[in-house]
Enzyme design. Structure first.
Site, PDB file in Angstrom:
ATOM      1  N   ASP A 261      -5.660  -0.232  -1.967  1.00 59.64           N
ATOM      2  CA  ASP A 261      -6.419  -1.102  -2.870  1.00 59.64           C
ATOM      3  C   ASP A 261      -7.725  -1.592  -2.284  1.00 59.64           C
ATOM      4  OD1 ASP A 261      -4.989  -2.810  -0.936  1.00 59.64           O
ATOM      5  OD2 ASP A 261      -5.878  -4.437  -2.105  1.00 59.64           O
TER       6      ASP A 261
ATOM      7  N   GLU B 125       3.843   4.081   6.284  1.00 57.45           N
ATOM      8  CA  GLU B 125       2.633   3.303   6.009  1.00 57.45           C
ATOM      9  C   GLU B 125       1.659   4.131   5.168  1.00 57.45           C
ATOM     10  OE1 GLU B 125       1.066   0.777   5.683  1.00 57.45           O
ATOM     11  OE2 GLU B 125       0.875  -0.500   7.431  1.00 57.45           O
ATOM     12  N   ASP B 126       0.815   3.450   4.419  1.00 54.20           N
ATOM     13  CA  ASP B 126      -0.259   4.155   3.713  1.00 54.20           C
ATOM     14  C   ASP B 126      -1.350   4.563   4.688  1.00 54.20           C
ATOM     15  OD1 ASP B 126      -0.956   1.509   4.179  1.00 54.20           O
ATOM     16  OD2 ASP B 126      -1.815   1.157   2.206  1.00 54.20           O
TER      17      ASP B 126
ATOM     18  N   ASP C 155      -5.157   1.738  10.501  1.00 53.18           N
ATOM     19  CA  ASP C 155      -6.584   1.516  10.711  1.00 53.18           C
ATOM     20  C   ASP C 155      -6.781   1.022  12.149  1.00 53.18           C
ATOM     21  OD1 ASP C 155      -9.261   0.868  10.384  1.00 53.18           O
ATOM     22  OD2 ASP C 155      -8.931  -0.772   8.973  1.00 53.18           O
TER      23      ASP C 155
ATOM     24  N   PHE D  98     -13.888   3.093   4.218  1.00 50.40           N
ATOM     25  CA  PHE D  98     -12.932   2.410   3.349  1.00 50.40           C
ATOM     26  C   PHE D  98     -12.538   3.316   2.186  1.00 50.40           C
ATOM     27  CE2 PHE D  98     -11.447  -0.613   0.169  1.00 50.40           C
ATOM     28  CZ  PHE D  98     -10.532  -1.315   0.942  1.00 50.40           C
ATOM     29  N   VAL D  99     -11.227   3.450   1.964  1.00 49.16           N
ATOM     30  CA  VAL D  99     -10.726   4.316   0.890  1.00 49.16           C
ATOM     31  C   VAL D  99      -9.835   3.532  -0.076  1.00 49.16           C
ATOM     32  CG1 VAL D  99     -10.872   6.509   2.155  1.00 49.16           C
ATOM     33  CG2 VAL D  99      -8.839   5.084   2.426  1.00 49.16           C
TER      34      VAL D  99
ATOM     35  N   LYS E 118      -7.050   6.345  10.732  1.00 48.62           N
ATOM     36  CA  LYS E 118      -8.464   6.306  11.148  1.00 48.62           C
ATOM     37  C   LYS E 118      -8.464   6.235  12.669  1.00 48.62           C
ATOM     38  CE  LYS E 118      -9.869   3.486   7.119  1.00 48.62           C
ATOM     39  NZ  LYS E 118     -10.358   2.150   6.708  1.00 48.62           N
TER      40      LYS E 118
ATOM     41  N   GLY F 158       0.764  -1.251   0.000  1.00 51.32           N
ATOM     42  CA  GLY F 158       0.000   0.000   0.000  1.00 51.32           C
ATOM     43  C   GLY F 158       0.792   1.296   0.000  1.00 51.32           C
TER      44      GLY F 158
HETATM   45  P1  IMP Z   1      -4.429  -2.186  10.472  1.00 48.00           P
HETATM   46  O1  IMP Z   1      -3.551  -3.353  10.785  1.00 48.00           O
HETATM   47  O2  IMP Z   1      -5.870  -2.477  10.825  1.00 48.00           O
HETATM   48  O3  IMP Z   1      -3.958  -0.878  11.046  1.00 48.00           O
HETATM   49  O4  IMP Z   1      -4.477  -2.073   8.911  1.00 48.00           O
HETATM   50  C1  IMP Z   1      -3.476  -1.509   8.211  1.00 48.00           C
HETATM   51  C2  IMP Z   1      -3.435  -1.995   6.783  1.00 48.00           C
HETATM   52  O5  IMP Z   1      -4.726  -2.333   6.277  1.00 48.00           O
HETATM   53  C3  IMP Z   1      -2.942  -0.860   5.922  1.00 48.00           C
HETATM   54  O6  IMP Z   1      -1.571  -0.938   5.757  1.00 48.00           O
HETATM   55  C4  IMP Z   1      -3.701  -1.065   4.626  1.00 48.00           C
HETATM   56  O7  IMP Z   1      -2.933  -1.874   3.762  1.00 48.00           O
HETATM   57  C5  IMP Z   1      -4.957  -1.789   5.007  1.00 48.00           C
HETATM   58  N1  IMP Z   1      -6.112  -0.841   5.081  1.00 48.00           N
HETATM   59  C6  IMP Z   1      -6.675  -0.314   6.197  1.00 48.00           C
HETATM   60  N2  IMP Z   1      -7.696   0.509   5.891  1.00 48.00           N
HETATM   61  C7  IMP Z   1      -7.794   0.511   4.536  1.00 48.00           C
HETATM   62  C8  IMP Z   1      -8.650   1.205   3.611  1.00 48.00           C
HETATM   63  O8  IMP Z   1      -9.551   1.997   3.955  1.00 48.00           O
HETATM   64  N3  IMP Z   1      -8.409   0.951   2.286  1.00 48.00           N
HETATM   65  C9  IMP Z   1      -7.446   0.098   1.853  1.00 48.00           C
HETATM   66  N4  IMP Z   1      -6.608  -0.547   2.681  1.00 48.00           N
HETATM   67  C10 IMP Z   1      -6.782  -0.353   4.019  1.00 48.00           C
HETATM   68 MG    MG Z   2      -0.430  -1.153   4.117  1.00 51.10          MG
END
Ligand code: IMP
Ligand code: MG
Length: 175
Positions: A159, A99-100, A103, A152-153, A131, A45
């Site tokens: 992606d 990181e992108d 979440d 969700f984006v 987020k 990402g």
């Molecule tokens: P986390 O482990 O829940 O913080 O998720 C992080 C990873 O989930 C990010 O590096 C993204 O690759 C993916 N992700 C989280 N939210 C989104 C979204 O809204 N769109 C696309 N990918 C997401």
């Molecule tokens: Mg990612």
């Protein structure tokens, strides 16, 4: 914008994204003056964000990438897999993770201990999107491009089931 079976509407345009990245780079350049940080981009990402941010970094630095996967479709699978690991020795380095999006925080909070074991001088997290209301793990995010609602984006590297990364704007799922 249509990605697979879902429609998305414009959320952040290219100019807004690039201006914010320039400001983040300014802040990092100021904070790391006299240091030689190691940037670690988290694939897939963050590849676009990491590239655009890194072009604006002026302090002497190095960059590498690792691949962590936890998402399937529009929600986290809850399992974080390291599919390409870290080759560099990071002991004594000032590490900046790029990181992108943060979440739930699960991906990074599960990955951080393995970095900390190698005793880097410091670790900071830089994410384009955050987020805050979705955060479920204790995680300090040092540099944030944009705080966004729990939606969700896609686009700009992010992606939906592998598609939609090749857009210079960020779009949000239409409900
Ligand atoms: P986390 O482990 O829940 O913080 O998720 C992080 C990873 O989930 C990010 O590096 C993204 O690759 C993916 N992700 C989280 N939210 C989104 C979204 O809204 N769109 C696309 N990918 C997401
Ligand atoms: Mg990612």
């Amino acid at each position: 914008m249509q990605v697979l079976d879902k429609s998305f509407k414009l959320y952040l345009d290219a100019e807004t994204i690039q201006k914010r990245i320039a400001a983040l780079a300014d802040q990092i350049n100021a904070d790391y003056q006299g240091k030689q940080p190691l940037f670690i981009g988290i694939l897939n990402g963050s590849f676009m964000f990491t590239a655009d941010l890194y072009k604006k970094i002026t302090v002497a630095s190095t960059i590498t990438f690792i691949k962590l996967v936890s998402y399937k479709g529009t929600s986290s699978t809850g399992t974080v897999i390291t599919s390409i690991g870290l080759e560099e020795n990071i002991s004594g380095r000032d590490v900046i993770i790029v990181e992108d999006i943060v979440d739930t925080g699960k991906t990074l909070s599960e990955f951080l201990p393995s970095l900390q074991q190698q005793q880097p001088a410091s670790i900071r997290i830089c994410t384009l999107l955050h987020k805050p209301e979705a955060l479920q793990y204790p995680l300090t995010v040092d540099y944030i491009g944009f705080n966004i609602p729990t939606k969700f984006v896609v686009g700009y590297g992010l992606d939906y089931d592998g598609f939609g990364r090749n857009s210079e704007v960020i779009s949000c799922l239409e409900e």
